[in-house]
Design an enzyme around this catalytic site. Sequence first.
Site, short mmCIF file in Angstrom:
data_model
loop_
_atom_site.label_atom_id
_atom_site.label_comp_id
_atom_site.label_asym_id
_atom_site.label_seq_id
_atom_site.Cartn_x
_atom_site.Cartn_y
_atom_site.Cartn_z
N GLU A 62 0.81 -1.22 0.00
CA GLU A 62 0.00 0.00 0.00
C GLU A 62 0.85 1.27 0.00
O GLU A 62 0.34 2.36 -0.23
CB GLU A 62 -0.94 0.01 1.21
CG GLU A 62 -2.05 -1.02 1.15
CD GLU A 62 -1.59 -2.45 1.45
OE1 GLU A 62 -2.16 -3.38 0.84
OE2 GLU A 62 -0.67 -2.65 2.28
N CYS A 84 8.83 -2.93 6.18
CA CYS A 84 9.67 -4.08 6.49
C CYS A 84 9.00 -5.34 5.98
O CYS A 84 7.87 -5.66 6.38
CB CYS A 84 9.91 -4.17 7.99
SG CYS A 84 10.95 -5.58 8.44
N ILE A 85 9.72 -6.05 5.12
CA ILE A 85 9.25 -7.31 4.56
C ILE A 85 10.27 -8.37 4.98
O ILE A 85 11.45 -8.27 4.65
CB ILE A 85 9.16 -7.25 3.03
CG1 ILE A 85 8.32 -6.03 2.59
CG2 ILE A 85 8.58 -8.54 2.47
CD1 ILE A 85 8.53 -5.64 1.14
N ILE A 86 9.80 -9.37 5.72
CA ILE A 86 10.68 -10.43 6.21
C ILE A 86 10.32 -11.72 5.48
O ILE A 86 9.14 -12.09 5.40
CB ILE A 86 10.55 -10.60 7.73
CG1 ILE A 86 10.95 -9.29 8.44
CG2 ILE A 86 11.41 -11.77 8.22
CD1 ILE A 86 10.71 -9.28 9.93
N HIS A 92 5.30 -15.23 -1.37
CA HIS A 92 4.74 -13.93 -1.00
C HIS A 92 5.83 -12.88 -0.77
O HIS A 92 5.67 -11.72 -1.14
CB HIS A 92 3.85 -14.08 0.23
CG HIS A 92 3.09 -12.86 0.59
ND1 HIS A 92 2.06 -12.37 -0.19
CD2 HIS A 92 3.20 -12.02 1.64
CE1 HIS A 92 1.57 -11.28 0.37
NE2 HIS A 92 2.25 -11.04 1.48
N ASN A 117 13.71 5.12 -0.51
CA ASN A 117 13.07 3.83 -0.24
C ASN A 117 13.75 3.13 0.92
O ASN A 117 14.85 2.61 0.78
CB ASN A 117 13.11 2.95 -1.49
CG ASN A 117 12.32 1.67 -1.31
OD1 ASN A 117 11.89 1.33 -0.23
ND2 ASN A 117 12.14 0.95 -2.41
N ARG A 131 19.10 -3.42 11.05
CA ARG A 131 19.11 -2.37 10.03
C ARG A 131 18.17 -1.21 10.32
O ARG A 131 18.27 -0.16 9.70
CB ARG A 131 18.75 -2.98 8.67
CG ARG A 131 19.85 -3.85 8.12
CD ARG A 131 19.36 -4.76 7.01
NE ARG A 131 20.45 -5.54 6.43
CZ ARG A 131 21.03 -6.59 7.00
NH1 ARG A 131 20.63 -7.01 8.18
NH2 ARG A 131 22.01 -7.22 6.40
#
Length: 156
Positions: A62, A84-86, A92, A117, A131
Amino acid sequence: MKDANKGSAATLDGKGLRIGIVQARFNEDITDALAKACLGELETLGVASEDIDHLDVPGALEVPVALQALAERNRYHALIALGCIIRGETYHFELVANESGAGVSRVALDYRIPVANAILTTENLEQAIARQTDKGRDAARVAVEMARLLGPSGSP
């Protein structure tokens, strides 16, 4: 050869800049830490708190549409994407990482506005935690440096 106009933390000046931030709530502990570090660095660089608009969205997918909505207002010198994408056990992760990254870049190119970004893509929570602070500060510095580079007209 180093360009004398390149900004370092000591020379970046955010005074008078308007910055829009879009933060994904998914993995909220990480994105809250990113936002705290980013906002703290923007303050250090001289960006006034009243010149920062900070929006929350559900997740990384989004973020680009919210960035687009801010860009369409034509009142910001730069935008910042926080998320944050883990990695999990399914495809996915790749889908969300690739699509959110492409969407963020598209907003920057379509609207000729700098977008820093700071959507982390990590293998695990430990990497994200390691991070979160540095990447939040980096996003603030990138936004200010690129806003100064491109200037109000959107070109160098």
